[in-house]
Design a protein around this motif. Structure first.
Motif, PDB file in Angstrom:
ATOM      1  N   ALA A  18      46.664   0.962  12.530  1.00  0.00           N
ATOM      2  CA  ALA A  18      47.079   2.360  12.679  1.00  0.00           C
ATOM      3  C   ALA A  18      46.630   3.211  11.495  1.00  0.00           C
ATOM      4  CB  ALA A  18      48.594   2.439  12.845  1.00  0.00           C
ATOM      5  N   SER A  19      46.504   2.600  10.322  1.00  0.00           N
ATOM      6  CA  SER A  19      46.110   3.361   9.127  1.00  0.00           C
ATOM      7  C   SER A  19      44.668   3.870   9.216  1.00  0.00           C
ATOM      8  CB  SER A  19      46.286   2.521   7.869  1.00  0.00           C
ATOM      9  OG  SER A  19      45.258   1.537   7.767  1.00  0.00           O
ATOM     10  N   PHE A  50      51.538   3.907  17.161  1.00  0.00           N
ATOM     11  CA  PHE A  50      50.642   2.815  17.519  1.00  0.00           C
ATOM     12  C   PHE A  50      51.182   1.456  17.074  1.00  0.00           C
ATOM     13  CE2 PHE A  50      47.079  -0.058  16.948  1.00  0.00           C
ATOM     14  CZ  PHE A  50      46.416   0.063  18.158  1.00  0.00           C
ATOM     15  N   ALA A  51      51.551   1.323  15.806  1.00  0.00           N
ATOM     16  CA  ALA A  51      52.036   0.036  15.288  1.00  0.00           C
ATOM     17  C   ALA A  51      53.303  -0.403  16.018  1.00  0.00           C
ATOM     18  CB  ALA A  51      52.274   0.118  13.784  1.00  0.00           C
ATOM     19  N   GLU A  52      54.187   0.539  16.292  1.00  0.00           N
ATOM     20  CA  GLU A  52      55.442   0.233  16.995  1.00  0.00           C
ATOM     21  C   GLU A  52      55.167  -0.312  18.401  1.00  0.00           C
ATOM     22  OE1 GLU A  52      59.276   2.709  18.781  1.00  0.00           O
ATOM     23  OE2 GLU A  52      57.724   3.769  17.662  1.00  0.00           O
ATOM     24  N   VAL A  53      54.241   0.332  19.109  1.00  0.00           N
ATOM     25  CA  VAL A  53      53.906  -0.107  20.470  1.00  0.00           C
ATOM     26  C   VAL A  53      53.291  -1.503  20.435  1.00  0.00           C
ATOM     27  CG1 VAL A  53      52.421   0.361  22.465  1.00  0.00           C
ATOM     28  CG2 VAL A  53      53.704   2.219  21.398  1.00  0.00           C
ATOM     29  N   VAL A 113      49.811   7.568  26.797  1.00  0.00           N
ATOM     30  CA  VAL A 113      49.135   8.119  25.631  1.00  0.00           C
ATOM     31  C   VAL A 113      49.953   7.689  24.413  1.00  0.00           C
ATOM     32  CG1 VAL A 113      48.339  10.196  24.456  1.00  0.00           C
ATOM     33  CG2 VAL A 113      48.330  10.089  26.963  1.00  0.00           C
ATOM     34  N   ILE A 114      49.304   6.974  23.498  1.00  0.00           N
ATOM     35  CA  ILE A 114      49.991   6.456  22.317  1.00  0.00           C
ATOM     36  C   ILE A 114      49.522   7.243  21.100  1.00  0.00           C
ATOM     37  CG2 ILE A 114      50.448   4.411  20.918  1.00  0.00           C
ATOM     38  CD1 ILE A 114      49.234   2.880  23.486  1.00  0.00           C
ATOM     39  N   ASP A 155      53.801 -11.740  19.219  1.00  0.00           N
ATOM     40  CA  ASP A 155      53.361 -11.185  17.943  1.00  0.00           C
ATOM     41  C   ASP A 155      52.922 -12.320  17.015  1.00  0.00           C
ATOM     42  OD1 ASP A 155      52.804  -9.164  16.140  1.00  0.00           O
ATOM     43  OD2 ASP A 155      54.813  -9.175  15.294  1.00  0.00           O
ATOM     44  N   GLY A 156      51.775 -12.149  16.396  1.00  0.00           N
ATOM     45  CA  GLY A 156      51.222 -13.152  15.493  1.00  0.00           C
ATOM     46  C   GLY A 156      50.183 -14.048  16.132  1.00  0.00           C
ATOM     47  N   ASP A 157      50.086 -14.009  17.456  1.00  0.00           N
ATOM     48  CA  ASP A 157      49.171 -14.913  18.162  1.00  0.00           C
ATOM     49  C   ASP A 157      48.051 -14.198  18.907  1.00  0.00           C
ATOM     50  OD1 ASP A 157      50.452 -17.408  17.498  1.00  0.00           O
ATOM     51  OD2 ASP A 157      52.080 -16.795  18.835  1.00  0.00           O
ATOM     52  N   TRP A 158      47.902 -12.894  18.702  1.00  0.00           N
ATOM     53  CA  TRP A 158      46.860 -12.143  19.391  1.00  0.00           C
ATOM     54  C   TRP A 158      45.539 -12.287  18.642  1.00  0.00           C
ATOM     55  CZ3 TRP A 158      47.642 -10.405  24.118  1.00  0.00           C
ATOM     56  CH2 TRP A 158      48.951 -10.227  24.547  1.00  0.00           C
TER      57      TRP A 158
END
Length: 132
Positions: free
Chosen positions: A24-25, A47-50, A41-42, A57-60
């Motif tokens: 997101a940064s 973005f980070a929250e979505v 629309v994000i 999480d952690g396995d993508w």
């Protein structure tokens, strides 16, 4: 490769590290990601929250299959996996870059489809070649 392509690759490295804040940064404050298939629309601020809301999480993991560098427009074809969840997908993303930041992304997540009956048996089926 252009600076825009480098920025997009940096984005996907952050995504593959499951570092949603780092991804997101790289976005401008008024940037957005559009998922046309659902109409969502994000905004960059969410973005980070979505991303963190997704299971697994952690396995993508995100593997570049192709990148087309058009300067301020970069298109990527990424192979997306989450092995614990049994997810194997593709995402085609159109990235727009301005002033060294992502300003918009349009992502298409095509679903795998069955071979139509009229083509069955006509062609070689090679998932390794297609890298589905």
């Amino acid at each position: 490769m252009s600076a825009s392509a480098d920025l997009v690759r940096q984005f996907w490295r952050a995504m593959s590290a499951n570092d949603w804040t780092a991804a997101a940064s790289l976005m401008a404050p008024d940037a957005f990601t559009l998922w046309p298939q659902t109409g969502e629309v994000i905004p960059s601020a969410r973005f980070a929250e979505v991303q963190a809301a997704f299971l697994g999480d952690g396995d993508w993991q995100f593997e570049e299959m192709a990148l087309v560098d058009g300067g301020n427009e970069v298109v990527t074809d990424m192979r997306v996996t989450n092995l614990p969840l049994g997810i194997l997908a593709r995402v085609i993303t159109f990235h727009t870059i301005a002033n060294g930041q992502l300003v918009s992304q349009r992502e298409f997540w095509p679903d795998a489809t069955e071979i139509p009956a009229f083509r069955q048996g006509m062609l070689v089926i090679d998932p390794d070649h297609a890298r589905l």
